[in-house]
Design a protein around this motif. Structure first.
Motif, PDB file in Angstrom:
ATOM      1  N   GLU A 130       7.161   0.196   1.117  1.00  0.00           N
ATOM      2  CA  GLU A 130       6.398   0.324   2.349  1.00  0.00           C
ATOM      3  C   GLU A 130       5.886  -1.058   2.749  1.00  0.00           C
ATOM      4  O   GLU A 130       5.730  -1.938   1.902  1.00  0.00           O
ATOM      5  CB  GLU A 130       5.185   1.247   2.157  1.00  0.00           C
ATOM      6  N   SER A 131       5.607  -1.190   4.027  1.00  0.00           N
ATOM      7  CA  SER A 131       4.936  -2.401   4.486  1.00  0.00           C
ATOM      8  C   SER A 131       3.999  -2.007   5.610  1.00  0.00           C
ATOM      9  O   SER A 131       4.256  -1.032   6.328  1.00  0.00           O
ATOM     10  CB  SER A 131       5.936  -3.440   4.981  1.00  0.00           C
ATOM     11  N   ILE A 132       2.910  -2.728   5.749  1.00  0.00           N
ATOM     12  CA  ILE A 132       1.986  -2.469   6.848  1.00  0.00           C
ATOM     13  C   ILE A 132       1.457  -3.803   7.350  1.00  0.00           C
ATOM     14  O   ILE A 132       1.060  -4.656   6.553  1.00  0.00           O
ATOM     15  CB  ILE A 132       0.850  -1.523   6.412  1.00  0.00           C
ATOM     16  N   ASP A 133       1.494  -3.988   8.660  1.00  0.00           N
ATOM     17  CA  ASP A 133       1.068  -5.236   9.266  1.00  0.00           C
ATOM     18  C   ASP A 133       0.333  -4.945  10.563  1.00  0.00           C
ATOM     19  O   ASP A 133       0.593  -3.935  11.206  1.00  0.00           O
ATOM     20  CB  ASP A 133       2.274  -6.127   9.576  1.00  0.00           C
ATOM     21  N   GLU A 144      -0.319  -1.618  15.035  1.00  0.00           N
ATOM     22  CA  GLU A 144      -0.176  -1.529  13.586  1.00  0.00           C
ATOM     23  C   GLU A 144       1.273  -1.133  13.311  1.00  0.00           C
ATOM     24  O   GLU A 144       1.764  -0.142  13.866  1.00  0.00           O
ATOM     25  CB  GLU A 144      -1.119  -0.470  13.024  1.00  0.00           C
ATOM     26  N   ARG A 145       1.961  -1.945  12.509  1.00  0.00           N
ATOM     27  CA  ARG A 145       3.371  -1.643  12.209  1.00  0.00           C
ATOM     28  C   ARG A 145       3.476  -1.192  10.754  1.00  0.00           C
ATOM     29  O   ARG A 145       3.039  -1.880   9.842  1.00  0.00           O
ATOM     30  CB  ARG A 145       4.234  -2.874  12.406  1.00  0.00           C
ATOM     31  N   PHE A 146       4.079  -0.024  10.574  1.00  0.00           N
ATOM     32  CA  PHE A 146       4.313   0.538   9.242  1.00  0.00           C
ATOM     33  C   PHE A 146       5.808   0.703   9.062  1.00  0.00           C
ATOM     34  O   PHE A 146       6.490   1.194   9.960  1.00  0.00           O
ATOM     35  CB  PHE A 146       3.610   1.887   9.119  1.00  0.00           C
ATOM     36  N   THR A 148       9.030   1.848   6.183  1.00  0.00           N
ATOM     37  CA  THR A 148       9.314   2.484   4.903  1.00  0.00           C
ATOM     38  C   THR A 148      10.826   2.609   4.758  1.00  0.00           C
ATOM     39  O   THR A 148      11.547   2.708   5.751  1.00  0.00           O
ATOM     40  CB  THR A 148       8.640   3.863   4.817  1.00  0.00           C
ATOM     41  N   TRP A 161      10.782   1.947  11.116  1.00  0.00           N
ATOM     42  CA  TRP A 161       9.670   1.119  11.555  1.00  0.00           C
ATOM     43  C   TRP A 161       8.850   1.931  12.561  1.00  0.00           C
ATOM     44  O   TRP A 161       9.395   2.401  13.558  1.00  0.00           O
ATOM     45  CB  TRP A 161      10.183  -0.145  12.245  1.00  0.00           C
TER      46      TRP A 161
END
Lengths: 677, 354
Positions: A130-133, A144-146, A148, A161
């Motif tokens: 996962e990533s969150i920015d 907010e960008r998530f 997986t 995305w």
């Protein structure tokens, strides 16, 4: 093999083949049926799949977020319209199917383009689960960008995305932060102590004032029961006072603590407090805690005690005033009775006149003092500052106090500088200050005592001291010696007159001059000393010509005087006095009559009462001023209204002078003689 | 290769192998394995030397022939199945099924296990058609084993064989349908042929479209000892049905036909857009070794009828469908194959196909 056998064999082969053909035909029919069924099932599955795809796409389109799906080759494999709208992506770009091209466009919308692209590369390179920015766009929006990994049958087939517009959320967070900061600043700035608790009554916050009052720091108090850090007892019984927070949390209502409570701080010191507590409610109205506000009421309680004391002294003063005013009335009545008696001798009549004169003078002084202290406390008393001779001022004061000094056979010693001193002051008020001090000294000294008055210059100050060998002042009485309505308690047994406002008036007059007055005493029975310090403004030595001119005897003057007063006794007695001095006097008793007399008598001087029937004195004065006969006429108001605004009104109406009743005959005579025509 | 060109399959066995088989009397004896291995290796090497972009193993291991290899040795068979008469006067007799169940004795992918050890270019595998094996069921039937059951088992075994060959790595699986023209001879009404087509399509329907692009069908009038079994049947009676087969490639013997243009015309009329037709440009039963130029000309002739994108070349038939056929030498076979490859290249240059 013969041809017959061959034919048989061929026939068998043909037969077998044809039987096979039938079987094959049946198999084909079966297969066709199965195919049709499979086709129908496939169509159904296709429809279901199409529906599933449509539902999935509808779900994508319904989601709050913008969605982009990429495969392992960075090709676009799915997206929703929200994603296109969020980033303003043209249709042809998304149809091109390359994530790189989308990234290039999105980067142009961001504040940190390079950081954005670097982060994407890092995600592709490391493939985190996962990533969150948080992405800040140049137009102020915040996304907010998530992301997986997308799995299918356990295999990583790409990445999803999702983008969410959190601009509003960020604004709310900023506002909340601001409100929190404002709240904290407010709590830190307000003068009251604030303590908050949770729903179990445990401390969650103390502001700085609460920390100072309780002796507990907010951090160390957090989580403790309120009673531990807010230890209050009844001021009277010293029993623990009830915890207001408990009641607030139980009843959900605002609660005020019982009065007269004392907070015992951590170090044992005590402070009188009053407080109230209220519930804290969340957005649903449920109680989420409680807040208590309390403040130190020590100063207020002291002020209340002082007010009660002042009220008591005021009542005492009023009683004394009534007594002091009644006192002269008795001898006045008696003297008047004697004077009227048919058998009264001339000596008795003269004695009666003297008595009445003295008592009126006494009452007049009392009333003057009352009016003066009222003007001083209200700030309406105006000094007539002028060059004042120190010696003359002292002489005037001594002359005023002389009868009281002589009555008790005191010795008065006056010490003044050798050289004449003049300084800017109101001579009458200065004389009043010193005469008050001298009379007090005489009053509170046993007969044949010693009173000393000294005056000297020290630098920029004039220092005048009045000392006596009297009863002295106790240490506990000294601090309040200049307060209103104060009479030294140890002197109450003395049958002396006075309202107890003399020193307060003296202090007010000294301070109006920009000076200070102090009282000191070695103790009861050991005399007192009053020291007046005055700034030496414009002090000079007087010229000789002024002294010479002041000693010339006035020559007799004869004036035509018109008296108008609806009080016939007042008018007639004044008229007799003036006639005795040689003036020609006419007396009238109403406003119209005064105007008629003015036209007929054409007086030099008019003595007008203000409160007269028909026309009041102001209107009479205005009309007289309008007359062609008033050019050299002096209009003098003689009235019981002695406030500053009364004086101004009189002058506005055309009066030249304003005297308050009862008029001092000598002063009036001097005034009349001073007029030059 | 701009124009695709492929062999049919069989190459004459080495003399040493044939002599050893004769001596043993049993072509399946394990003692013959080394000879089979060497024969396969040599065949592949010489096949690759021809320049052919696709090769076979020469069916060196298929015993006894292209038709019965999969059922040879089954205990529930007898050797007195139907006879195939050849124009040379000899016959070949197939096996007859005597009892249930019908199962293959062996699948052709086992030949690929050996061939893939030696091949350096794509290799194709020939298998027998289910229609050919359908003639094993006796006319009188088998007790407790209906013809329908037999057909089901036959289709399943054929499907299994084809899948195994594809999964093993064969670039093409070629179904030998030499009985097609024979079916018209047996049943001129065409019903038998239609049933053969149906049966083969039933088998092909079990494969995906992607798989069928790697499946082809070969037809010829037979080739054994330089003679045929059904060359007298007009191609026109077969070809329309042939193109109903749902396969991507069709390998059609043409070099030995008397009226090649007539056949080509028929092909043109019935060829489907998704099919490639490999026309035979060398005749294995003709001892004359065609020159590359002769092959070129035959290709150019075919190109007049068949779109270039759907045209390929092949041999009319295998050079030794029956293992004991010594009518053609290995040298002749490889020489003809070489001519095919070179002639196809020449034709491609003329046609401007790159």
């Amino acid at each position: 093999m013969g041809s017959e056998e061959e034919e048989e064999e061929e026939e068998r082969l043909r037969s077998a083949a044809l039987e096979n053909a039938k079987s094959i035909h049946r198999a084909r029919q079966r297969a066709e049926r199965e195919l049709i069924a499979a086709k129908e099932a496939l169509e159904l599955k296709t429809q279901e799949l199409a529906r599933s795809l449509a539902v999935m796409q509808a779900t994508l389109e319904s989601t709050f977020d913008g969605i982009l799906v990429t495969d392992g080759e960075r090709r676009v494999s799915g997206f929703n319209e929200k994603y296109l709208r969020m980033w303003s992506i043209p249709r042809e770009l998304i149809d091109a199917g390359r994530h790189e091209r989308l990234l290039e466009l999105c980067a142009t919308r961001l504040a940190d383009s390079e950081g954005y692209l670097s982060r994407i590369e890092a995600i592709y390179a490391t493939s985190p689960p996962e990533s969150i920015d948080v992405l800040e766009l140049t137009d102020g929006r915040v996304y907010e960008r998530f992301s997986t990994i997308e799995y299918l049958d356990g295999r990583n087939i790409g990445r999803v995305w999702s983008f969410r517009d959190i601009t509003a959320q960020k604004l709310v967070e900023a506002e909340l932060r601001q409100q929190r900061e404002w709240f904290q600043v407010t709590l830190a700035s307000i003068g009251d102590a604030v303590i908050t608790t949770d729903t179990l009554g445990r401390v969650t916050f103390l502001n700085a004032v609460a920390e100072a009052k309780t002796g507990w720091q907010s951090a160390e108090a957090r989580g403790l029961p309120l009673e531990r850090i807010f230890n209050v007892v009844s001021e009277y019984t010293r029993q623990p006072a009830p915890n207001p927070i408990r009641r607030v949390l139980r009843e959900g209502a605002i609660v005020e603590l019982a009065n007269h409570t004392v907070l015992i701080s951590k170090d044992g010191s005590e402070v009188a407090v009053e407080d109230s507590a209220a519930p804290i409610r969340d957005a649903n109205g449920e109680i989420s805690g409680a807040v208590m506000v309390f403040h130190d009421v020590t100063a207020r309680r002291r002020a209340e005690a002082a007010l009660r004391e002042a009220d008591r002294r005021k009542d005492e003063f009023l009683a004394t005033l009534a007594h002091e005013l009644r006192n002269p009335l008795a001898p006045i009545r008696q003297a008047a009775f004697i004077a009227q008696a048919s058998g009264a001798s001339d000596a008795q009549k003269r004695w009666s006149h003297d008595v009445i004169e003295r008592q009126i003078q006494h009452m007049s002084l009392l009333l003057d003092d009352l009016l003066d202290i009222s003007r001083v406390t209200r700030g309406t008393l105006v000094l007539r500052v002028q060059p004042t001779d120190l010696a003359a001022m002292i002489d005037a004061a001594v002359e005023t106090a002389r009868p009281r000094i002589d009555a008790k056979r005191h010795t008065l010693k006056v010490e003044t500088p050798d050289r004449p001193i003049q300084f800017n002051a109101d001579p009458l008020r200065m004389a009043q200050i010193l005469s008050n001090l001298l009379m007090n000294a005489a009053k509170y000294t046993d007969p044949e005592g010693l009173i000393r008055l000294s005056a000297k210059c020290e630098g920029e100050e004039m220092i005048i001291r009045v000392t006596d060998t009297g009863i002295g002042i106790s240490a506990e009485s000294l601090p309040g010696i200049f307060e209103m309505f104060t009479q030294v308690s140890s002197a109450r047994d003395r049958a002396e007159d006075g309202l107890g406002i003399g020193l307060a008036l003296t202090k007010g007059l000294v301070e109006l001059h920009g000076g200070k007055i102090e009282a000191s005493s070695a103790g009861l029975g050991r005399g007192s000393e009053f020291t007046v310090r005055l700034p030496m403004r414009g002090a000079t030595e007087p010229g000789r010509s002024a002294a010479g001119a002041a000693t010339a005897e006035p020559a007799p003057v004869r004036r035509r005087v018109l008296i108008a007063d609806d009080n016939r006794d007042s008018a007639e007695t004044l008229a007799d006095l003036l006639r005795m001095e040689g003036h020609a006097v006419t007396a009238v008793h109403d406003g119209p009559g005064s105007l008629a007399a003015f036209e007929d008598f054409r007086p030099d001087i008019v003595l007008l009462d203000i409160g007269m029937p028909g026309l009041d004195g102001y209107e009479v004065a205005r009309r007289m001023r309008a007359s062609r006969f008033s050019k050299d006429t002096r209009l003098i108001a003689i009235t019981g209204w002695g406030q500053e605004h009364d004086r101004e009104r009189a002058f506005s109406a055309g009066f030249d002078y304003h005297l308050t009743k009862p008029v001092d005959p000598r002063r009036l005579s001097e005034l009349l003689r001073s007029f030059r025509y | 290769m701009p124009l695709p060109t492929e062999p049919i399959g069989s190459i004459p066995r080495p003399l040493e192998l044939l002599q050893a088989i004769e001596a043993r009397g049993d072509g399946m004896h394990p003692a013959l394995d080394p000879l089979y291995e060497e024969a396969t290796r040599d065949t592949i090497a010489r096949m690759e030397a021809t320049g052919s972009p696709v090769i076979t193993d020469g069916e060196q291991r298929k015993y006894h022939n292209f038709w019965t290899y999969s059922v040879h040795g089954l205990k529930n068979t007898s050797p007195n199945g139907f006879k195939i008469p050849f124009s040379a006067g000899h016959t070949r007799r197939m096996l007859l099924l005597t009892a249930e169940p019908f199962r293959y004795k062996r699948y052709a992918d086992q030949y690929l296990d050996v061939a893939l050890r030696y091949a350096h270019v794509p290799i194709k595998q020939a298998v027998i058609s289910p229609s050919a094996l359908s003639l094993m069921y006796p006319a009188e039937g088998i007790h407790d084993y209906s013809r329908e059951q037999f057909i089901d088992d036959l289709l399943r075994e054929h499907e299994t064989e084809v899948r195994r060959c594809l999964q093993k790595g064969a670039c093409k699986v070629q179904i030998d349908f030499t009985e097609g023209r024979l079916a018209m001879k047996i049943d001129p009404s065409g019903n038998l042929l239609s049933s053969f087509i149906d049966l083969n399509n039933l088998a092909l329907s079990r494969f995906s479209a992607a798989d069928r692009r790697h499946i082809g069908v070969h037809t010829c009038p037979g080739g054994d000892r330089d003679s045929t079994h059904s060359a007298d049947v007009d191609y026109a009676e077969l070809l329309p049905s042939l193109f109903e087969l749902n396969v991507g490639s069709l390998y059609i013997a043409l070099a030995g036909e008397a009226d090649r243009r007539g056949v080509l015309e028929t092909i043109r009329r019935h060829l489907r857009p998704d099919q490639t037709v490999f026309v035979g440009v060398v005749a294995p039963i003709d001892p004359h070794i065609e020159t590359p130029e002769e092959v070129r000309d035959r290709v150019l002739e075919a190109a007049e009828y068949i779109p270039i994108g759907q045209l390929g070349t092949t041999d009319d038939c295998g050079f030794s469908p029956f293992c004991d056929d010594r009518s053609t030498t290995r040298d002749t076979a490889f020489a003809k194959i070489t001519a095919r490859v070179l002639g196809t290249t020449l034709a491609a240059e003329v046609l401007g196909v790159h």
